[in-house]
Design a protein around this motif. Structure first.
Motif, mmCIF file in Angstrom:
data_model
loop_
_atom_site.group_PDB
_atom_site.id
_atom_site.type_symbol
_atom_site.label_atom_id
_atom_site.label_comp_id
_atom_site.label_asym_id
_atom_site.label_seq_id
_atom_site.Cartn_x
_atom_site.Cartn_y
_atom_site.Cartn_z
ATOM 1 N N ASP A 43 0.809 -1.220 0.000
ATOM 2 C CA ASP A 43 0.000 0.000 0.000
ATOM 3 C C ASP A 43 0.843 1.271 0.000
ATOM 4 N N GLU A 85 2.505 4.199 -1.497
ATOM 5 C CA GLU A 85 2.219 4.850 -2.766
ATOM 6 C C GLU A 85 3.436 4.921 -3.680
ATOM 7 N N LEU A 120 3.819 1.594 -5.406
ATOM 8 C CA LEU A 120 2.779 1.396 -6.416
ATOM 9 C C LEU A 120 3.050 2.261 -7.652
ATOM 10 N N LYS A 126 3.595 0.910 -11.512
ATOM 11 C CA LYS A 126 2.889 1.426 -12.698
ATOM 12 C C LYS A 126 3.872 1.958 -13.738
ATOM 13 N N ILE A 155 -5.701 0.473 -1.866
ATOM 14 C CA ILE A 155 -4.757 0.043 -2.908
ATOM 15 C C ILE A 155 -5.439 0.092 -4.268
ATOM 16 N N MET A 196 -4.119 2.353 -7.499
ATOM 17 C CA MET A 196 -3.632 1.701 -8.717
ATOM 18 C C MET A 196 -4.489 1.996 -9.941
#
Length: 343
Positions: A161, A163, A166, A170, A192, A196
């Motif tokens: 989780d 950021e 994540l 990406k 999450i 995303m």
């Protein structure tokens, strides 16, 4: 308080004495312990009827069809454990809509590892094992493999989780110039899912009572029972107690296989279901259904089952060694043909 501290001091002295007598050594390699994640998934569909998710599959396929234009599209599926997120992702993954895409299925373990995810994508796209140790090498390889391609990726069971992590994930999947990348993410965490997503996340709905009952029928071989007419009403009442969770229905179905009418009534009337009735905590109903499976075990099996709690999560248990340990502890009586030294 003084008496409690004195008792604690005595207990610590006993522990220290035992430590010396048994020559126990601190494990300096504890962090290097390799464990096998038994929850790891794949894209393979089981040869059985999937109950209750066809409508949601069509909804997701329609949403992706409208949203996928170019670049990267991420559609998360979120909900509590046991609802069927992975099953729904498999249904989308194996649909005809993405057959002209290069397909990748990545199971994401709880300990997040960006390099491992990247190497898994590279390995599946290139059909050669990838063991890059640096993020830059992974990015360079992916930029070539993804360029001007249509790629469909499932990231199953995402727990991370943070950021920044994540965002890095990406960015890693967005490197292909001219590519069209579609990503399905399954996660238990709504936060999450929102971090995303590039389109509206899909919250997985609980199954209806009829759907859950169909799963129980399937798992307990209900149609072969001679007393099925008397049991059907009891079964329907049981399904209303665990809030439409597929995993709970499967567990109960296996447990109710070949048990008596009275045992079906005992399951329905069990106080375990009263542990929590809070609407905001439906996962407790999954635990209640699994606890029922334990409660109906005979005492000798409960001992064996409870012993398994001494192993760390994800530990690979060697079956024969475990049986020998049970025998040595007196949980299992050895056959007469064996002596203690042979075991």
């Amino acid at each position: 308080m003084a008496k409690k501290m004195e008792k604690m001091r005595v207990d610590l002295e006993v522990i220290t004495d035992q430590h010396k007598k048994f020559k126990l050594m601190a494990d300096t390699n504890a962090n290097e312990l390799k464990v096998v994640d038994i929850r790891e998934t794949s894209s393979m569909m089981e040869a059985q009827i999937i109950i209750g998710r066809t409508g949601e599959r069509e909804k997701l396929l329609a949403s992706l069809s409208e949203s996928v234009t170019g670049g990267m599209t991420i559609l998360p599926i979120y909900g509590i454990g046991g609802l069927g997120k992975t099953t729904l992702a498999k249904m989308v993954y194996n649909s005809n809509q993405f057959k002209d895409y290069s397909q990748v299925w990545v199971y994401v373990p709880q300990i997040f590892d960006l390099k491992k995810i990247g190497n898994s994508v590279i390995s599946q796209l290139s059909e050669k094992e990838s063991r890059y140790t640096g993020v830059q090498m992974i990015q360079s390889s992916l930029s070539k493999l993804l360029a001007d391609k249509k790629i469909f990726i499932v990231l199953d069971d995402l727990w991370e989780d943070m950021e920044s992590h994540l965002d890095s994930l990406k960015a890693m999947l967005r490197v292909g110039k001219g590519s069209k990348v579609v990503v399905i993410v399954t996660t238990r965490d709504e936060g999450i899912a929102k971090k995303m997503s590039t389109i509206e996340p899909h919250k997985l709905a609980p199954l209806t009572g009829d759907m859950c009952w169909s799963i129980i029928e399937q798992k307990c071989d209900f149609e072969s029972r001679l007393d099925k007419e008397e049991l059907e009403q009891i079964g329907m009442e049981i399904t209303m107690k665990y809030k439409g969770v597929a995993l709970a229905a499967q567990s109960l179905g296996h447990m109710l296989h070949s048990v008596t009418f009275g045992e079906w009534e005992s399951v329905r009337n069990s106080h375990i279901w009263d542990v929590s009735t809070a609407e905001e905590a439906p996962s407790t109903h999954v635990l209640a259904s699994l606890r029922l499976s334990y409660s109906v075990m005979p005492p000798y099996l409960k001992l064996c089952f409870a012993y398994c709690a001494t192993f760390p999560k994800g530990c690979k248990i060697v079956k024969d060694d475990l049986i020998h340990q049970w025998v040595s502890l007196g949980f299992v009586e050895p056959p007469d043909v064996f002596s203690s030294w042979q075991l």
